[in-house]
Design an enzyme around this catalytic site. Sequence first.
Site, mmCIF file in Angstrom:
data_model
loop_
_atom_site.group_PDB
_atom_site.id
_atom_site.type_symbol
_atom_site.label_atom_id
_atom_site.label_comp_id
_atom_site.label_asym_id
_atom_site.label_seq_id
_atom_site.Cartn_x
_atom_site.Cartn_y
_atom_site.Cartn_z
ATOM 1 N N LYS A 1 -2.157 4.844 8.615
ATOM 2 C CA LYS A 1 -1.372 5.026 7.196
ATOM 3 C C LYS A 1 -2.176 5.395 5.955
ATOM 4 O O LYS A 1 -1.852 6.202 5.436
ATOM 5 C CB LYS A 1 -0.429 3.823 7.310
ATOM 6 N N LYS B 1 -7.953 1.733 -3.280
ATOM 7 C CA LYS B 1 -7.710 1.061 -1.738
ATOM 8 C C LYS B 1 -7.651 2.272 -0.837
ATOM 9 O O LYS B 1 -8.347 2.171 0.147
ATOM 10 C CB LYS B 1 -6.349 0.487 -1.774
ATOM 11 N N THR C 1 0.813 -1.026 -0.155
ATOM 12 C CA THR C 1 0.023 0.104 -0.065
ATOM 13 C C THR C 1 0.967 1.403 0.111
ATOM 14 O O THR C 1 1.520 1.447 0.859
ATOM 15 C CB THR C 1 -1.066 0.114 1.234
HETATM 16 P P1 NAD Z 1 6.217 -5.868 7.427
HETATM 17 O O1 NAD Z 1 6.859 -4.678 7.936
HETATM 18 O O2 NAD Z 1 5.819 -6.828 8.158
HETATM 19 O O3 NAD Z 1 7.045 -6.140 5.936
HETATM 20 C C1 NAD Z 1 7.819 -5.403 5.171
HETATM 21 C C2 NAD Z 1 8.910 -6.151 5.074
HETATM 22 O O4 NAD Z 1 9.800 -5.472 4.021
HETATM 23 C C3 NAD Z 1 9.881 -6.128 6.193
HETATM 24 O O5 NAD Z 1 10.040 -7.706 6.437
HETATM 25 C C4 NAD Z 1 11.027 -5.542 5.844
HETATM 26 O O6 NAD Z 1 12.335 -5.902 6.311
HETATM 27 C C5 NAD Z 1 11.018 -5.336 4.206
HETATM 28 N N1 NAD Z 1 11.764 -4.406 3.805
HETATM 29 C C6 NAD Z 1 11.688 -3.079 4.014
HETATM 30 N N2 NAD Z 1 12.646 -2.340 3.285
HETATM 31 C C7 NAD Z 1 13.294 -3.463 2.429
HETATM 32 C C8 NAD Z 1 14.378 -3.369 1.347
HETATM 33 N N3 NAD Z 1 14.834 -1.975 0.877
HETATM 34 N N4 NAD Z 1 14.605 -4.537 0.817
HETATM 35 C C9 NAD Z 1 14.051 -5.468 0.930
HETATM 36 N N5 NAD Z 1 12.848 -5.684 1.959
HETATM 37 C C10 NAD Z 1 12.676 -4.685 2.715
HETATM 38 O O7 NAD Z 1 4.711 -5.147 6.760
HETATM 39 P P2 NAD Z 1 3.480 -5.889 6.069
HETATM 40 O O8 NAD Z 1 2.626 -6.159 7.461
HETATM 41 O O9 NAD Z 1 4.069 -7.136 5.538
HETATM 42 O O10 NAD Z 1 2.920 -4.880 5.029
HETATM 43 C C11 NAD Z 1 3.348 -4.917 3.717
HETATM 44 C C12 NAD Z 1 2.675 -3.940 3.097
HETATM 45 O O11 NAD Z 1 1.244 -4.473 2.738
HETATM 46 C C13 NAD Z 1 2.456 -2.563 3.449
HETATM 47 O O12 NAD Z 1 2.562 -1.570 2.501
HETATM 48 C C14 NAD Z 1 1.169 -2.497 4.200
HETATM 49 O O13 NAD Z 1 0.601 -1.372 4.245
HETATM 50 C C15 NAD Z 1 0.374 -3.561 3.520
HETATM 51 N N6 NAD Z 1 -0.847 -4.193 4.117
HETATM 52 C C16 NAD Z 1 -0.587 -4.773 5.081
HETATM 53 C C17 NAD Z 1 -1.744 -5.468 6.078
HETATM 54 C C18 NAD Z 1 -1.688 -5.865 7.180
HETATM 55 O O14 NAD Z 1 -2.403 -6.464 7.725
HETATM 56 N N7 NAD Z 1 -0.320 -6.218 7.729
HETATM 57 C C19 NAD Z 1 -2.907 -5.323 5.085
HETATM 58 C C20 NAD Z 1 -3.139 -4.806 4.004
HETATM 59 C C21 NAD Z 1 -1.926 -4.031 3.238
#
Ligand code: NAD
Length: 290
Positions: A237, A162, A87
Amino acid sequence: MKIGFIGLGNMGAPMAANLARAGHKVSGFDMATVTVNGVSNARSAAEAATGADVVITMLPNGDILRAVAAEIIPAISQGAVLLDCSTVDVDSARSVAQDAEAAGLLPLDAPVSGGIGGASAGTLTFMVGGSVEAYQIALSLFEIMGQKSVHCGTSGNGQAAKICNNMILGVTMIATCEAFALADKLGLDRQAMFDVVSTSSGYSWSMNAYCPAPGIGPKSPADNGYTPGFAAELMLKDLRLSQQAAEASNADTPLGQAATELYRAFVEDEDGKGRDFSAMLPRFEGKRRS
Ligand code: NAD
């Protein structure tokens, strides 16, 4: 297919595992050391992307997406799909898509709803922006990771869908919670309130499917001490992204703005961080008219 998967966090890890379980060859990379069942570990994002038919990113925000895209776009084979499921702000999505297209790739922005539970169960909903050609290629992957995908038009439109959806969700959750708090003060029983509203013109997903009052309606995070679910900080967010987009496009969104400020205060000044976004109800219960 050969798939590169970058960002193996709470969402990315189970999504990548589902693709591997379905028989795809998945090479994953995350900045943190992560092991995902069936997914081989690449040493860099560019290595994960090299030779892939589809490269998926699932990253925290637009700035990180832009940085990762700049690194991987030169490594991706011409004609491959660059599928971002994070997102992020509409501008970042459109800018990354433009760079990918200029390099001969097929970009898609496909943010999801369904949360960590949906990512694990393979029941996410994908809101997709990009060309029909790219959407057709990615469709079989959406069907593995999710239960529904909607093609919303050109690049950035997935993110637009979204944030518009989640702006409605934030506003209706607040309205539902403040109405429950008012009903309490008027001596109206919560079950009666639910029975009326859920079958009257005040009904909404927040009331009917995710009721913020414990013990009322279908089971929801309210019945589990407001453990997320969908955390208040993730709602904040998405609301901030909606306001950033509203500003950039000169759209008047007074309720979206008010909802953003309420979730900001809840998360940053009060005890909302780490609680479900429906914990707005106990917040209102404890407040008086100011
Ligand atoms: P998260 O923080 O658990 O995962 C993100 C991952 O990206 C981490 O493991 C981090 O180490 C990695 N990362 C960061 N910078 C990086 C880089 N430069 N290279 C490689 N890896 C890198 O977050 P999440 O909960 O998995 O969410 C991911 C996305 O999905 C976000 O944009 C969030 O808004 C969206 N989202 C999350 C949810 C939820 O319920 N968690 C629901 C819908 C959408």
